[in-house]
Design a protein around this motif. Structure first.
Motif, PDB file in Angstrom:
ATOM      1  N   VAL A  19      32.820 -25.470  -6.282  1.00 37.79           N
ATOM      2  CA  VAL A  19      31.937 -26.380  -5.549  1.00 37.79           C
ATOM      3  C   VAL A  19      31.585 -25.767  -4.201  1.00 37.79           C
ATOM      4  O   VAL A  19      30.431 -25.806  -3.766  1.00 37.79           O
ATOM      5  N   MET A  20      32.574 -25.181  -3.558  1.00 30.57           N
ATOM      6  CA  MET A  20      32.309 -24.537  -2.270  1.00 30.57           C
ATOM      7  C   MET A  20      31.358 -23.351  -2.427  1.00 30.57           C
ATOM      8  O   MET A  20      30.516 -23.120  -1.572  1.00 30.57           O
ATOM      9  N   THR A  21      31.496 -22.633  -3.529  1.00 31.72           N
ATOM     10  CA  THR A  21      30.589 -21.513  -3.779  1.00 31.72           C
ATOM     11  C   THR A  21      29.150 -22.017  -3.838  1.00 31.72           C
ATOM     12  O   THR A  21      28.254 -21.417  -3.262  1.00 31.72           O
ATOM     13  N   GLY A  22      28.942 -23.125  -4.514  1.00 34.05           N
ATOM     14  CA  GLY A  22      27.603 -23.714  -4.582  1.00 34.05           C
ATOM     15  C   GLY A  22      27.134 -24.251  -3.245  1.00 34.05           C
ATOM     16  O   GLY A  22      25.990 -24.042  -2.847  1.00 34.05           O
ATOM     17  N   ALA A  23      28.011 -24.927  -2.537  1.00 33.62           N
ATOM     18  CA  ALA A  23      27.647 -25.529  -1.255  1.00 33.62           C
ATOM     19  C   ALA A  23      27.298 -24.476  -0.204  1.00 33.62           C
ATOM     20  O   ALA A  23      26.453 -24.711   0.653  1.00 33.62           O
ATOM     21  N   PHE A  24      27.933 -23.327  -0.301  1.00 33.01           N
ATOM     22  CA  PHE A  24      27.721 -22.287   0.708  1.00 33.01           C
ATOM     23  C   PHE A  24      26.933 -21.102   0.173  1.00 33.01           C
ATOM     24  O   PHE A  24      26.952 -20.025   0.746  1.00 33.01           O
ATOM     25  N   TYR A  25      26.218 -21.322  -0.932  1.00 37.43           N
ATOM     26  CA  TYR A  25      25.371 -20.272  -1.485  1.00 37.43           C
ATOM     27  C   TYR A  25      24.345 -19.866  -0.434  1.00 37.43           C
ATOM     28  O   TYR A  25      23.657 -20.698   0.133  1.00 37.43           O
ATOM     29  N   GLN A  26      24.275 -18.607  -0.142  1.00 40.93           N
ATOM     30  CA  GLN A  26      23.379 -18.027   0.859  1.00 40.93           C
ATOM     31  C   GLN A  26      23.614 -18.579   2.260  1.00 40.93           C
ATOM     32  O   GLN A  26      22.712 -18.582   3.084  1.00 40.93           O
TER      33      GLN A  26
END
Length: 72
Positions: free
Chosen positions: A40-47
């Motif tokens: 979820v964090m990977t998605g939230a902090f994508y780019q």
């Protein structure tokens, strides 16, 4: 990493004083701190441009990500 729960006013006032962590370190403790998986964090902090974040800043960004409307 212990996190004290605070009201939103206290959190807003203390954002500048909070320690800042590397995103990878926050991801390691995603479940304990934010109640979400690292994915979820990977998605939230994508780019994301932020290299270091406070717990409050990270929590805010994750909440925004989780509430975002998904378009079909």
């Amino acid at each position: 990493m212990a996190v004290k729960k605070t009201s939103s006013n206290e959190a807003a006032a203390s954002v500048g004083q909070e320690p800042r962590y590397v995103l990878a370190e926050l991801k390691e403790h995603a479940q304990e701190l934010f109640g979400v998986k690292a994915e979820v964090m990977t998605g939230a902090f994508y780019q994301a441009e932020e290299e270091r974040l406070s717990v409050t800043e990270a929590r805010t960004k994750i909440e925004q990500f989780m509430k975002a409307k998904v378009e079909k």
